[in-house]
Design an enzyme around this catalytic site. Structure first.
Site, PDB file in Angstrom:
ATOM      1  N   LEU A  80       0.847  -1.182   0.000  1.00 38.70           N
ATOM      2  CA  LEU A  80       0.000   0.000   0.000  1.00 38.70           C
ATOM      3  C   LEU A  80       0.886   1.236   0.000  1.00 38.70           C
ATOM      4  O   LEU A  80       1.886   1.290   0.718  1.00 38.70           O
ATOM      5  CB  LEU A  80      -0.915   0.005   1.228  1.00 38.70           C
ATOM      6  CG  LEU A  80      -1.865  -1.193   1.363  1.00 38.70           C
ATOM      7  CD1 LEU A  80      -2.653  -1.104   2.670  1.00 38.70           C
ATOM      8  CD2 LEU A  80      -2.805  -1.281   0.177  1.00 38.70           C
ATOM      9  N   ASP A 134      -3.406  -3.501  18.953  1.00 39.83           N
ATOM     10  CA  ASP A 134      -2.183  -2.719  19.129  1.00 39.83           C
ATOM     11  C   ASP A 134      -2.321  -1.437  18.316  1.00 39.83           C
ATOM     12  O   ASP A 134      -1.453  -1.077  17.518  1.00 39.83           O
ATOM     13  CB  ASP A 134      -0.965  -3.523  18.662  1.00 39.83           C
ATOM     14  CG  ASP A 134       0.361  -2.855  19.028  1.00 39.83           C
ATOM     15  OD1 ASP A 134       0.376  -2.061  19.987  1.00 39.83           O
ATOM     16  OD2 ASP A 134       1.374  -3.133  18.358  1.00 39.83           O
TER      17      ASP A 134
END
Length: 266
Positions: free
Chosen positions: A81, A177
């Site tokens: 990405l 997280d």
């Protein structure tokens, strides 16, 4: 550095180039370019198979995440990405993505397998009671690895959790997280990377996201309002990442842990 021969066998064509990328403190990440010009991301580590399953679970909710291309042994190959700087539309997209993620719920609190941040174990054996899960699987996960006075304060707080936390919040799928370093902003919005998934109170992800700053404009509008009393619970949920940082990076994070404990009068 990722093994080119193994990657070529796994992907069916030669690797033309390998470029290191900035990664976390606990794994190695690089970009590879295949002979046909395709760019991919490769992560190496002992728990990448579990991460691949987590990324797949996230993607199934409709929340953007890098697509898993292949996984074998300690290699995880993912879609590449293109990262941009954080922008208002990206923050709004993150709120919508997180809302979709948390709308996916499980039948208990926890995950099908344990995980870890390096030497910091993350026990995930499912429980039906949320305060019990947060006490046993998070705050008391490894008291022997903490300063004795901190461990005693955590043990005392654990006995109070049934009065401080909801017993049965929706067991939302959590990133686990979620700090800003694990949000990859793109021209199309924002994607979730480096997960440590389990099912729990959605407020856990929000607490982590606010630990080292706060989301940009647009996030709150697309995510929506939190349940009443969230302010009182935030320090309890922030304790877990603070404890992980204390375990991994040392006494520089003791103040963060003590601040959380003081906020809940522990």
């Amino acid at each position: 550095m990722a093994d080119r021969a193994r990657l070529a066998d796994l992907l069916g064509q030669p690797v033309a180039a390998v470029t290191p990328l900035h990664g976390g403190d606990l794994s190695e990440v690089c970009e590879i370019c295949l002979a046909d010009g395709t760019a991919l991301v490769v992560k190496t580590g002992p728990l990448v198979a579990a991460e691949a399953r987590m990324l797949t679970a996230i993607a199934r909710t409709g929340a953007p995440a890098p697509g898993v291309i292949a996984q074998s042994g300690d290699l995880l190959v993912m879609e590449r990405l293109v990262e941009t700087r954080p922008h208002p539309a990206g923050w709004a997209a993150l709120g919508a993505a997180l809302k979709a993620l948390h709308a996916s719920t499980g039948t208990a609190y926890g995950w099908a397998e344990d995980y870890a941040f390096g030497p910091a174990a993350i026990p995930n054996a499912p429980l039906q009671n949320w305060p019990a899960f947060w006490a046993e699987r998070r705050l008391l996960a490894w008291p022997q690895a903490l300063p004795r006075d901190i461990a005693r304060r955590l043990e005392a707080l654990a006995t109070r959790l049934p009065d401080l936390l909801p017993h049965h919040p929706a067991p939302a799928l959590l990133h686990g997280d979620l700090w800003t370093g694990n949000v990859l902003f793109t021209a199309n919005g924002a994607a979730l990377i480096d997960p440590a998934c389990y099912h729990g109170d959605a407020e856990v992800d929000l607490a982590m996201l606010h630990l080292f700053g706060k989301p940009g404009p647009g996030f709150a509008d697309t995510y929506g309002a939190l349940a009443p009393g969230w302010q009182d619970r935030r320090a309890i949920y922030t304790l877990w990442p603070a404890l992980v940082h204390l375990r991994l990076f040392g006494s520089g994070y003791r103040g963060m842990v003590e601040n959380c404990l003081s906020q809940v009068k522990a």
